[in-house]
Design an enzyme around this catalytic site. Sequence first.
Site, PDB file in Angstrom:
ATOM      1  N   ASP A   1      84.406  53.777  21.792  1.00 24.92           N
ATOM      2  CA  ASP A   1      84.650  52.989  23.010  1.00 24.92           C
ATOM      3  C   ASP A   1      85.916  52.145  22.829  1.00 24.92           C
ATOM      4  OD1 ASP A   1      81.589  53.113  22.361  1.00 24.92           O
ATOM      5  OD2 ASP A   1      81.672  52.909  24.533  1.00 24.92           O
TER       6      ASP A   1
ATOM      7  N   PHE B   1      73.167  60.928  22.739  1.00 25.76           N
ATOM      8  CA  PHE B   1      72.725  59.528  22.681  1.00 25.76           C
ATOM      9  C   PHE B   1      72.826  58.804  24.031  1.00 25.76           C
ATOM     10  CE2 PHE B   1      71.760  55.542  20.746  1.00 25.76           C
ATOM     11  CZ  PHE B   1      72.599  54.595  21.314  1.00 25.76           C
ATOM     12  N   ASN B   2      73.979  58.804  24.679  1.00 27.18           N
ATOM     13  CA  ASN B   2      74.159  58.015  25.906  1.00 27.18           C
ATOM     14  C   ASN B   2      73.151  58.390  26.979  1.00 27.18           C
ATOM     15  OD1 ASN B   2      76.299  56.573  24.872  1.00 27.18           O
ATOM     16  ND2 ASN B   2      77.879  57.863  25.806  1.00 27.18           N
TER      17      ASN B   2
ATOM     18  N   ASN C   1      75.100  51.385  21.659  1.00 25.20           N
ATOM     19  CA  ASN C   1      75.315  51.522  20.207  1.00 25.20           C
ATOM     20  C   ASN C   1      74.618  50.397  19.435  1.00 25.20           C
ATOM     21  OD1 ASN C   1      76.831  53.900  19.929  1.00 25.20           O
ATOM     22  ND2 ASN C   1      78.650  52.851  20.735  1.00 25.20           N
TER      23      ASN C   1
ATOM     24  N   ASP D   1      79.868  50.503  25.422  1.00 25.56           N
ATOM     25  CA  ASP D   1      78.988  49.910  24.394  1.00 25.56           C
ATOM     26  C   ASP D   1      79.726  49.914  23.048  1.00 25.56           C
ATOM     27  OD1 ASP D   1      76.856  52.717  23.358  1.00 25.56           O
ATOM     28  OD2 ASP D   1      78.929  52.700  24.083  1.00 25.56           O
TER      29      ASP D   1
ATOM     30  N   HIS E   1      84.637  60.504  20.775  1.00 24.19           N
ATOM     31  CA  HIS E   1      84.047  60.942  22.048  1.00 24.19           C
ATOM     32  C   HIS E   1      84.651  60.234  23.258  1.00 24.19           C
ATOM     33  CE1 HIS E   1      80.572  62.493  19.669  1.00 24.19           C
ATOM     34  NE2 HIS E   1      80.627  61.351  19.035  1.00 24.19           N
ATOM     35  N   ASP E   2      84.549  58.925  23.278  1.00 25.96           N
ATOM     36  CA  ASP E   2      84.831  58.164  24.509  1.00 25.96           C
ATOM     37  C   ASP E   2      86.304  58.195  24.880  1.00 25.96           C
ATOM     38  OD1 ASP E   2      82.427  55.614  23.533  1.00 25.96           O
ATOM     39  OD2 ASP E   2      82.161  57.565  24.482  1.00 25.96           O
TER      40      ASP E   2
HETATM   41  O1  RIB Z   1      76.938  60.380  21.568  1.00 26.18           O
HETATM   42  C1  RIB Z   1      78.188  59.718  21.509  1.00 26.18           C
HETATM   43  C2  RIB Z   1      78.196  58.521  22.392  1.00 26.18           C
HETATM   44  O2  RIB Z   1      77.194  57.599  21.962  1.00 26.18           O
HETATM   45  C3  RIB Z   1      79.519  57.728  22.339  1.00 26.18           C
HETATM   46  O3  RIB Z   1      79.752  57.116  23.568  1.00 26.18           O
HETATM   47  C4  RIB Z   1      79.253  56.688  21.296  1.00 26.18           C
HETATM   48  O4  RIB Z   1      80.059  55.505  21.475  1.00 26.18           O
HETATM   49  C5  RIB Z   1      77.810  56.365  21.565  1.00 26.18           C
HETATM   50  O5  RIB Z   1      77.772  55.456  22.649  1.00 26.18           O
HETATM   51 CA    CA Z   2      80.069  54.691  23.649  1.00 24.76          CA
END
Ligand code: RIB
Ligand code: CA
Length: 309
Positions: free
Chosen positions: A13, A164-165, A38, A8, A238-239
Amino acid sequence: MRVILDCDPGHDDAIAIILAASKISPLEIVGITTVSGNVSVEKNTLNALKICDVVGLTDVPVAQGMPRPMYREVKSAEAIHGETGLDGPDLPENPHTKQIDQHAVDFIIEQLTHTTEPITLVPTGPLTNIGMALVKEPAIKKNIKEIVLMGGGTYGNWTPAAEFNIYVDPEAAKTVFNSGVPIKMFGLNVTHTVLATDETVNDLKQIDNPVAAFVSELLAFFIQSYKDHFDFPGGAVHDACTVAHLIDPSIFTFEHVHVDVETKGDLTYGMTIIDRLGVGENEPNVHFASGLDHEKFWSLFRNAIASYS
Ligand code: RIB
Ligand code: CA
């Protein structure tokens, strides 16, 4: 190693895609699939196409996926990633790379059904596409080498309990974690220690290629966003942890634990329940990233971006 990047984009990403497509990467990108996360799936798809233009991924299929979670209403993170989902760099509005007509869920199913070798799925957004593919065609499980995902963790960033994801689509996440497919999980407990800082940006400015310039602009926005929203000294990429692990498996360390997803709790909905002490009755189903060699990660990050020169 054949991979499908389900994403996303999203600043982090984008970094994951850039690492995967770099000359130091052994990964064969079978396709890029997008999901509502996102920002809207339409914007995430446009961003994925723009990223493909920047890194020269002109021969990789990009398929648009689920526009909303399995059951819940859409949630998005413009507050972190900006209205476009990729605020910062000034990119041409109409990318040369075009998406394919096939829906991402059908693309994932078709690729896994006809592949000659198992494929690694690398979801870095909400797990809606992956969950829907597993529900629609369970037979694909035998051709999934593993699912290497960014999501969850020992605390939350969207609620105190939920990352979040996972929070966007807990039902899809529960489907994935209970699928029986091998999973590697990169949660906030490690990804929040992988921070791009102003020093990272200054270092990238020493690399003379368009991708380095693009990443510098991405990170400048993303770092400020994390300073403003979380009072962090940098932006958590993160990703990128998922792909960095696939390129160099020695970077991260893991615990083999049982993980499930809460889909009912008023306070804990979307929480990943990680049984690190093995006190539950369930057998371990996830390799949970619990540590990393930061020097190795950032060396790989820099070398990957420099490889575009
Ligand atoms: O919480 C972080 C995640 O949520 C990451 O993948 C960021 O790109 C959002 O998608
Ligand atoms: Ca992401």
